[in-house]
Design a protein around this motif. Structure first.
Motif, short mmCIF file in Angstrom:
data_model
loop_
_atom_site.label_atom_id
_atom_site.label_comp_id
_atom_site.label_asym_id
_atom_site.label_seq_id
_atom_site.Cartn_x
_atom_site.Cartn_y
_atom_site.Cartn_z
N THR A 68 14.52 7.57 9.24
CA THR A 68 15.92 7.50 9.65
C THR A 68 16.87 7.93 8.54
OG1 THR A 68 15.18 5.51 10.82
CG2 THR A 68 17.52 6.09 10.99
N PRO A 69 16.91 9.21 8.20
CA PRO A 69 17.72 9.65 7.07
C PRO A 69 19.22 9.51 7.27
CG PRO A 69 16.88 11.53 8.30
CD PRO A 69 16.22 10.32 8.87
N ASN A 70 19.70 9.39 8.52
CA ASN A 70 21.14 9.35 8.76
C ASN A 70 21.71 7.93 8.85
OD1 ASN A 70 21.39 12.19 8.89
ND2 ASN A 70 20.64 12.18 11.00
N ASP A 71 20.89 6.92 8.68
CA ASP A 71 21.35 5.54 8.69
C ASP A 71 21.21 4.97 7.28
OD1 ASP A 71 21.82 2.85 8.96
OD2 ASP A 71 20.62 2.61 10.78
N PRO A 72 22.33 4.75 6.57
CA PRO A 72 22.25 4.31 5.17
C PRO A 72 21.61 2.94 5.00
CG PRO A 72 24.51 4.18 5.98
CD PRO A 72 23.72 4.92 7.01
N MET A 73 21.54 2.14 6.08
CA MET A 73 20.92 0.83 5.97
C MET A 73 19.41 0.88 6.21
SD MET A 73 23.28 -1.30 5.15
CE MET A 73 22.73 -2.92 5.65
N ARG A 74 18.91 2.04 6.65
CA ARG A 74 17.49 2.14 6.97
C ARG A 74 16.76 3.20 6.16
NH1 ARG A 74 16.74 2.51 13.28
NH2 ARG A 74 14.57 2.24 12.64
N VAL A 75 17.44 3.82 5.22
CA VAL A 75 16.77 4.80 4.38
C VAL A 75 15.85 4.08 3.40
CG1 VAL A 75 18.64 6.47 4.54
CG2 VAL A 75 18.66 4.79 2.71
N VAL A 76 14.87 4.82 2.92
CA VAL A 76 13.98 4.27 1.90
C VAL A 76 14.76 4.05 0.61
CG1 VAL A 76 12.00 4.83 0.42
CG2 VAL A 76 11.90 5.30 2.87
N CYS A 77 14.52 2.94 -0.05
CA CYS A 77 15.19 2.68 -1.33
C CYS A 77 14.20 2.13 -2.34
CB CYS A 77 16.37 1.72 -1.14
SG CYS A 77 15.89 0.01 -0.84
N THR A 78 14.61 2.11 -3.59
CA THR A 78 13.76 1.61 -4.66
C THR A 78 13.40 0.15 -4.39
OG1 THR A 78 14.85 3.08 -6.23
CG2 THR A 78 13.58 1.26 -7.14
N GLY A 79 12.11 -0.15 -4.49
CA GLY A 79 11.62 -1.49 -4.23
C GLY A 79 10.94 -1.64 -2.88
N ASP A 80 11.13 -0.67 -1.98
CA ASP A 80 10.48 -0.72 -0.68
C ASP A 80 8.96 -0.59 -0.82
OD1 ASP A 80 12.34 -1.14 1.40
OD2 ASP A 80 13.04 0.93 1.27
N TRP A 81 8.24 -1.31 0.05
CA TRP A 81 6.82 -1.07 0.24
C TRP A 81 6.68 -0.14 1.43
CZ3 TRP A 81 3.04 -2.23 -3.07
CH2 TRP A 81 3.29 -3.21 -4.04
N VAL A 82 5.90 0.92 1.28
CA VAL A 82 5.85 1.96 2.31
C VAL A 82 4.41 2.31 2.68
CG1 VAL A 82 8.05 2.96 1.58
CG2 VAL A 82 5.91 3.82 0.58
N ALA A 83 4.31 2.98 3.82
CA ALA A 83 3.04 3.58 4.24
C ALA A 83 3.20 5.08 4.07
CB ALA A 83 2.74 3.23 5.70
N VAL A 84 2.40 5.66 3.18
CA VAL A 84 2.54 7.07 2.82
C VAL A 84 1.27 7.83 3.19
CG1 VAL A 84 1.70 6.73 0.46
CG2 VAL A 84 3.23 8.64 0.96
N GLU A 85 1.44 9.10 3.54
CA GLU A 85 0.29 9.93 3.89
C GLU A 85 -0.62 10.12 2.67
OE1 GLU A 85 2.43 12.69 7.35
OE2 GLU A 85 2.15 13.46 5.31
N PRO A 86 -1.94 10.14 2.87
CA PRO A 86 -2.87 10.28 1.75
C PRO A 86 -2.88 11.68 1.14
CG PRO A 86 -4.07 10.28 3.81
CD PRO A 86 -2.64 9.95 4.16
N ALA A 87 -2.40 12.67 1.90
CA ALA A 87 -2.41 14.04 1.39
C ALA A 87 -1.37 14.84 2.16
CB ALA A 87 -3.80 14.67 1.54
N GLY A 88 -1.23 16.10 1.79
CA GLY A 88 -0.29 16.98 2.48
C GLY A 88 0.66 17.63 1.50
N ASN A 89 1.24 18.74 1.92
CA ASN A 89 2.21 19.44 1.09
C ASN A 89 3.37 19.94 1.98
OD1 ASN A 89 3.46 20.65 -1.05
ND2 ASN A 89 2.20 22.52 -1.00
N PRO A 90 4.45 19.16 2.08
CA PRO A 90 4.64 17.89 1.38
C PRO A 90 3.93 16.74 2.11
CG PRO A 90 6.54 18.34 2.75
CD PRO A 90 5.62 19.53 2.91
N ARG A 91 3.74 15.65 1.41
CA ARG A 91 3.27 14.44 2.07
C ARG A 91 4.50 13.58 2.40
NH1 ARG A 91 -0.55 10.96 -1.71
NH2 ARG A 91 -1.47 13.00 -2.17
N TYR A 92 4.37 12.75 3.43
CA TYR A 92 5.54 12.02 3.93
C TYR A 92 5.34 10.51 3.87
CZ TYR A 92 7.33 16.41 5.88
OH TYR A 92 7.81 17.68 6.04
#
Length: 370
Positions: A68-92
């Motif tokens: 959700t890049p257009n919602d400032p309350m739901r963007v990723v921020c420092t301190g978040d725990w995330v689920a990230v892709e194991p590989a890819g270029n780019p990875r998300y």
């Protein structure tokens, strides 16, 4: 190390993410994403739609476009725990885990938006420089946001070595303690290490975010906690004690004594964002007094039987505290009213009521003069 070792509750204190705050509860939150082959990680830095994430495989660069890049309350921020892709270029980054706490302020724009400065924080450390005159009102403002975030605030009075004697330092600490009920107040000196051992013990128990104005000594304090010069430091101006923005991004770093630290840029503007309970916590003595007022909707201005005004007359409550309380309550109401139609209507009715009362008082006064 295999991915499965991160998911084992019995091993939550031994895997690579433990220094960054990984525990059994986070493992449970992440479990639904395991079948997708995603990796758990913690965001240690965000920059223009991308972020650095520390994972079991090390630090990876990931794109945040899916979150959700257009919602400032739901963007990723420092301190978040995330689920990230194991590989890819780019990875998300595919999603972030539900936040336990979030430090939010209003944006500097005219739009009704909040800005998340840090997530999943246990301690909010408010750094205040003793090299300049204390601004108690600003301390109260920081503390309101800190309490609202769900974190435990701690006020750290930096540059204690610049205070000429112990008696003066004691008075300064007392002034801040009066301003910050229920909050530890720690005078420290990064120069000679005085007081640092207490702060190290505090921050070792979770994730801490370091907040304050430029020139408050945050980067120097961060280096002292890290045990090395990781953050850039610049000298403050002799004229007013203010410093430059040596920290330009929010960075999360593991501390050698345990715990993690998020350092933030100096904050010029600290606008409230839906922080009613935080304001109430900062001014808990006023809210306790207000419960004893004759009228439940007492505005503490001129009403008969007002316990708050009585406390000011008796010298128990400083008038400055009441003025600051009123200011922050009004500001918070304005922010909330921008997105709450019901509250806007209530405020408008209150303005009309006070206007009518003022008009009636003036007419009564004119009648006595006639």
């Amino acid at each position: 190390m295999s991915f499965s070792s991160l998911q084992s509750p019995s091993s939550s204190t031994s895997h690579p993410l433990a220094p960054y705050g990984w525990d059994d509860a986070w493992a449970d939150e992440f479990a639904p994403h395991e079948p997708e082959g995603l990796l758990p990680g913690r965001v240690i830095r965000v920059d223009r739609g991308q972020c650095d994430v520390v994972t079991a495989d090390g630090i990876v660069r990931a794109d945040t476009a899916f979150v959700t890049p257009n919602d400032p309350m739901r963007v990723v921020c420092t301190g978040d725990w995330v689920a990230v892709e194991p590989a890819g270029n780019p990875r998300y980054v595919r999603t972030y885990l539900p936040r336990r706490t979030a430090f939010v302020r209003s944006t500097s724009s005219n739009r009704s938006e909040g800005q998340i400065l840090a997530a999943n924080v246990d301690h909010a450390i408010v750094a205040v420089s003793l090299a300049v005159e204390l601004d108690l009102g600003r301390i109260e403002r920081f503390l309101a946001l800190a309490w609202e975030s769900g974190a435990q605030p701690v006020v750290v009075l930096t540059k204690a070595d610049l205070v000429p004697d112990a008696a003066t330092l004691g008075h300064l600490v007392e002034d801040v303690e009066t301003t910050a009920p229920g909050v530890p107040v720690l005078p420290v000196s990064s120069l000679d290490g005085a007081g640092l051992e207490v702060l190290v013990a505090v921050v070792s128990g979770g994730t801490s975010v370091l907040l304050g104005q430029s020139g408050a000594g945050k980067s120097t304090l961060a280096n002292a906690l890290l045990g090395e010069d990781v953050m850039d430091v610049q000298a403050t101006r002799d004229a007013d004690g203010k410093g430059r923005h040596t920290t330009t991004t929010r960075n999360l770093l593991a501390l050698p004594g345990g715990g993690a630290l998020i350092d933030t840029p100096g904050l010029r503007g600290v606008g409230l964002w839906d922080a009613e309970s935080g304001v109430g916590q900062v001014f808990s003595e006023i809210e306790d007094l207000a419960a004893r007022c004759r009228f439940h909707d007492c505005a503490h201005e001129s009403e008969p039987g007002c316990a708050v005004l009585a406390a000011i007359e008796d010298g128990v409550l400083p008038e400055r505290r009441l003025d600051s309380y009123r200011k922050l309550i009004r500001e918070n109401q304005r922010i909330v009213a921008k997105t709450d139609a019901r509250l806007r209507a209530e405020i408008k009715r209150d303005w009309k009521r006070k206007g009518a009362q003022g008009k009636a008082a003036m007419e009564a006064k004119r009648g006595r003069w006639a």
